[in-house]
Design a protein around this motif. Structure first.
Motif, PDB file in Angstrom:
ATOM      1  N   SER A 105      12.534 -54.061  53.467  1.00 51.63           N
ATOM      2  CA  SER A 105      11.953 -52.718  53.532  1.00 51.63           C
ATOM      3  C   SER A 105      10.436 -52.787  53.389  1.00 51.63           C
ATOM      4  O   SER A 105       9.691 -52.166  54.164  1.00 51.63           O
ATOM      5  N   ARG A 106       9.968 -53.534  52.407  1.00 49.92           N
ATOM      6  CA  ARG A 106       8.513 -53.641  52.195  1.00 49.92           C
ATOM      7  C   ARG A 106       7.828 -54.287  53.393  1.00 49.92           C
ATOM      8  O   ARG A 106       6.751 -53.843  53.820  1.00 49.92           O
ATOM      9  N   LYS A 107       8.431 -55.316  53.946  1.00 54.52           N
ATOM     10  CA  LYS A 107       7.841 -55.989  55.105  1.00 54.52           C
ATOM     11  C   LYS A 107       7.709 -55.042  56.296  1.00 54.52           C
ATOM     12  O   LYS A 107       6.806 -55.193  57.126  1.00 54.52           O
ATOM     13  N   GLU A 108       8.608 -54.087  56.415  1.00 50.74           N
ATOM     14  CA  GLU A 108       8.611 -53.180  57.564  1.00 50.74           C
ATOM     15  C   GLU A 108       7.988 -51.826  57.251  1.00 50.74           C
ATOM     16  O   GLU A 108       8.080 -50.886  58.043  1.00 50.74           O
ATOM     17  N   GLY A 109       7.328 -51.724  56.084  1.00 49.53           N
ATOM     18  CA  GLY A 109       6.632 -50.499  55.745  1.00 49.53           C
ATOM     19  C   GLY A 109       7.529 -49.357  55.335  1.00 49.53           C
ATOM     20  O   GLY A 109       7.116 -48.191  55.393  1.00 49.53           O
ATOM     21  N   LEU A 110       8.733 -49.658  54.883  1.00 48.32           N
ATOM     22  CA  LEU A 110       9.676 -48.637  54.428  1.00 48.32           C
ATOM     23  C   LEU A 110       9.688 -48.569  52.904  1.00 48.32           C
ATOM     24  O   LEU A 110       9.273 -49.514  52.226  1.00 48.32           O
ATOM     25  N   THR A 111      10.174 -47.462  52.390  1.00 48.91           N
ATOM     26  CA  THR A 111      10.285 -47.302  50.938  1.00 48.91           C
ATOM     27  C   THR A 111      11.545 -48.001  50.445  1.00 48.91           C
ATOM     28  O   THR A 111      12.653 -47.665  50.892  1.00 48.91           O
ATOM     29  N   ARG A 127      14.912 -52.331  40.236  1.00 44.38           N
ATOM     30  CA  ARG A 127      15.700 -53.238  39.411  1.00 44.38           C
ATOM     31  C   ARG A 127      14.957 -53.586  38.134  1.00 44.38           C
ATOM     32  O   ARG A 127      13.761 -53.900  38.157  1.00 44.38           O
ATOM     33  N   SER A 128      15.679 -53.544  37.029  1.00 42.37           N
ATOM     34  CA  SER A 128      15.171 -54.010  35.751  1.00 42.37           C
ATOM     35  C   SER A 128      16.249 -54.875  35.133  1.00 42.37           C
ATOM     36  O   SER A 128      17.246 -54.371  34.611  1.00 42.37           O
ATOM     37  N   GLY A 129      16.090 -56.187  35.242  1.00 40.64           N
ATOM     38  CA  GLY A 129      17.145 -57.090  34.798  1.00 40.64           C
ATOM     39  C   GLY A 129      18.382 -56.909  35.651  1.00 40.64           C
ATOM     40  O   GLY A 129      18.324 -56.991  36.876  1.00 40.64           O
ATOM     41  N   ASP A 130      19.508 -56.638  35.017  1.00 36.82           N
ATOM     42  CA  ASP A 130      20.756 -56.422  35.740  1.00 36.82           C
ATOM     43  C   ASP A 130      20.990 -54.953  36.077  1.00 36.82           C
ATOM     44  O   ASP A 130      22.023 -54.607  36.659  1.00 36.82           O
ATOM     45  N   SER A 131      20.063 -54.096  35.702  1.00 35.80           N
ATOM     46  CA  SER A 131      20.192 -52.671  35.983  1.00 35.80           C
ATOM     47  C   SER A 131      19.512 -52.335  37.309  1.00 35.80           C
ATOM     48  O   SER A 131      18.321 -52.614  37.490  1.00 35.80           O
ATOM     49  N   VAL A 132      20.273 -51.745  38.222  1.00 30.86           N
ATOM     50  CA  VAL A 132      19.751 -51.391  39.540  1.00 30.86           C
ATOM     51  C   VAL A 132      19.960 -49.898  39.778  1.00 30.86           C
ATOM     52  O   VAL A 132      21.074 -49.385  39.583  1.00 30.86           O
ATOM     53  N   THR A 133      18.909 -49.219  40.175  1.00 32.35           N
ATOM     54  CA  THR A 133      18.966 -47.792  40.463  1.00 32.35           C
ATOM     55  C   THR A 133      18.712 -47.575  41.946  1.00 32.35           C
ATOM     56  O   THR A 133      17.814 -48.187  42.530  1.00 32.35           O
ATOM     57  N   TRP A 134      19.499 -46.704  42.546  1.00 29.37           N
ATOM     58  CA  TRP A 134      19.363 -46.393  43.977  1.00 29.37           C
ATOM     59  C   TRP A 134      18.597 -45.087  44.139  1.00 29.37           C
ATOM     60  O   TRP A 134      19.028 -44.043  43.650  1.00 29.37           O
ATOM     61  N   VAL A 173      23.663 -54.402  56.370  1.00 30.36           N
ATOM     62  CA  VAL A 173      22.795 -53.369  55.810  1.00 30.36           C
ATOM     63  C   VAL A 173      22.872 -52.089  56.622  1.00 30.36           C
ATOM     64  O   VAL A 173      23.289 -52.089  57.792  1.00 30.36           O
ATOM     65  N   VAL A 174      22.463 -51.005  55.973  1.00 31.09           N
ATOM     66  CA  VAL A 174      22.434 -49.695  56.616  1.00 31.09           C
ATOM     67  C   VAL A 174      21.074 -49.062  56.366  1.00 31.09           C
ATOM     68  O   VAL A 174      20.305 -49.481  55.500  1.00 31.09           O
ATOM     69  N   GLY A 222      14.429 -46.986  53.116  1.00 28.10           N
ATOM     70  CA  GLY A 222      14.555 -48.419  53.312  1.00 28.10           C
ATOM     71  C   GLY A 222      15.988 -48.887  53.503  1.00 28.10           C
ATOM     72  O   GLY A 222      16.948 -48.116  53.444  1.00 28.10           O
ATOM     73  N   TYR A 223      16.115 -50.198  53.722  1.00 28.64           N
ATOM     74  CA  TYR A 223      17.425 -50.817  53.915  1.00 28.64           C
ATOM     75  C   TYR A 223      18.215 -50.782  52.605  1.00 28.64           C
ATOM     76  O   TYR A 223      17.660 -50.846  51.514  1.00 28.64           O
ATOM     77  N   ARG A 224      19.536 -50.701  52.761  1.00 26.22           N
ATOM     78  CA  ARG A 224      20.412 -50.673  51.587  1.00 26.22           C
ATOM     79  C   ARG A 224      21.796 -51.175  51.973  1.00 26.22           C
ATOM     80  O   ARG A 224      22.104 -51.377  53.153  1.00 26.22           O
ATOM     81  N   LEU A 225      22.646 -51.352  50.965  1.00 22.58           N
ATOM     82  CA  LEU A 225      24.048 -51.672  51.193  1.00 22.58           C
ATOM     83  C   LEU A 225      24.814 -50.381  51.471  1.00 22.58           C
ATOM     84  O   LEU A 225      24.465 -49.323  50.948  1.00 22.58           O
TER      85      LEU A 225
END
Length: 363
Positions: free
Chosen positions: A199-205, A210-217, A360-361, A223-226
């Motif tokens: 996402s960053r490489k393609e200029g997307l948000t 992520r903070s450790g094992d905690s991931v927030t969507w 990815v979607v 940007g790209y996501r699962l």
């Protein structure tokens, strides 16, 4: 008693006069017949993206279709209205307008549909039955059927390849090496990092924090996501209700799995003992390859056996917490029943094995 002149001056300036004779003790009646011509104005609205337009208000409910870069027009009585365009990806854009008599009101709709990268397809929004019927052979107990509505999104035709991974991450962790093979031996966290880095490489948000094992969507990110588990099954089925998108059976020419263990007594097939190049099998109706077999695909959701009984009916995102993340689709080393559209699996998000990959979607 006498003769009188009665005049009505209307709001549009028109004057109507009648002569009335009054006779003692006899009621006099006079009808004024003027009907003003309705005051109307016009609307001209332009749209960047094609969609279905609708104008409502003041007893009006008109609709039609506007092409990309086109305009729609109409004539309406003076008043306040709402104009809405619904786009093919499920997004809507709404504006208020005031029609003034003998004037033209102009609107501009600015929504731009996301530009899809190469090898992506647009998955239309819709409602489907998630899970499997009790009559489906070799089903599992956690596949309780329930209705789910999905908002449209874009999905990669193929599992992420080793070439794509290497171009973004600069490494190749795969056990079975080959640029057009799916990347595997990646954890759920690895897949999250890939999504954010690409996402960053393609200029997307980026979609994730992520903070450790905690991931927030961040669901508003572009940007790209699962995919969510519900999005994955909806895309896999592509409108079908059978055990596989191919029907009641799937062969090893259509998907990569252990052909020594076919589904429901069907003929045995090939066991390749490894991944094959993405796109080698049969695409489903929506143009997606390897939704059945090759590598398991990570989804966003935490796995919960009982989640189907409490899940949201619109765009569900899985349980709030858990120990394992959802896997879908089966892999090269699985029996055919694990490839069913409704079949659910899970794994520890930090683990890596050579049957785990992802696709990815985009919104």
């Amino acid at each position: 008693t006498g003769t009188y002149s009665v005049t009505i001056t209307y709001s549009d300036g028109y004057v109507e006069t009648r002569s009335v004779t009054i006779t003692g003790n006899v009621p006099s009646t006079e009808n004024f017949s003027y009907r003003p011509t309705p005051v109307t104005g016009s609307l001209t609205a332009s749209a960047i993206t094609a969609g279905t337009w609708r104008v409502t208000g003041a007893g009006v409910n008109q609709r039609g279709y506007v092409s990309a870069g086109g305009t729609f027009t109409g004539t309406f009585a003076a008043g306040t209205y709402t104009a809405t365009i619904t786009y093919s990806d499920g997004k809507t854009e709404t504006q208020s307008l005031t029609i003034i008599g003998n004037q033209t009101s102009r609107l501009s709709f600015s929504y731009r549909a996301p530009t899809m990268p190469a090898n992506f397809v647009r998955i239309p929004g819709g409602t489907f039955t998630m899970g499997s019927p009790s009559s489906e052979v070799n089903r599992y107990d956690d596949e309780t059927q329930h209705r789910v509505t999905i908002t449209g999104f874009s999905m990669s035709k193929y599992e992420v390849t080793q070439e794509e991974w290497s171009n973004v991450m600069g490494t190749n962790p795969s056990n079975f090496q080959g640029y057009n093979l799916p990347v595997e031996s990646v954890s759920w966290y690895d897949a999250i990092e890939y999504c954010n880095t690409r996402s960053r490489k393609e200029g997307l948000t980026p979609a994730y924090s992520r903070s450790g094992d905690s991931v927030t969507w961040n669901r508003s990110a572009n940007g790209y996501r699962l995919p969510t588990e519900a999005e994955w099954e909806y895309a896999c089925r592509a409108g079908t209700t059978t055990p596989f998108s191919t029907g009641t059976n799937i062969t090893t020419n259509q998907a990569n799995y252990d052909g020594n263990y076919p589904y429901n007594g069907n003929a045995k097939g090939t066991y390749r003992e490894r991944t094959w190049a993405v796109g080698s099998g049969t695409a489903n109706t929506w143009g997606l390859y390897d939704m059945h077999g090759n590598v398991w695909e990570w989804c966003w959701d935490w796995h919960d056996y009982g989640y189907y009984s409490t899940s949201s009916q619109t765009d569900p995102t899985g349980a709030a917490s858990g120990t394992y993340r959802v896997l879908r689709g089966g892999c090269w080393d699985n029996v055919a029943q694990s490839l069913r559209s409704a079949a659910r699996s899970y794994y520890t998000p930090a683990n890596r094995i050579n049957g785990l990959g992802f696709r990815v979607v985009l919104p």
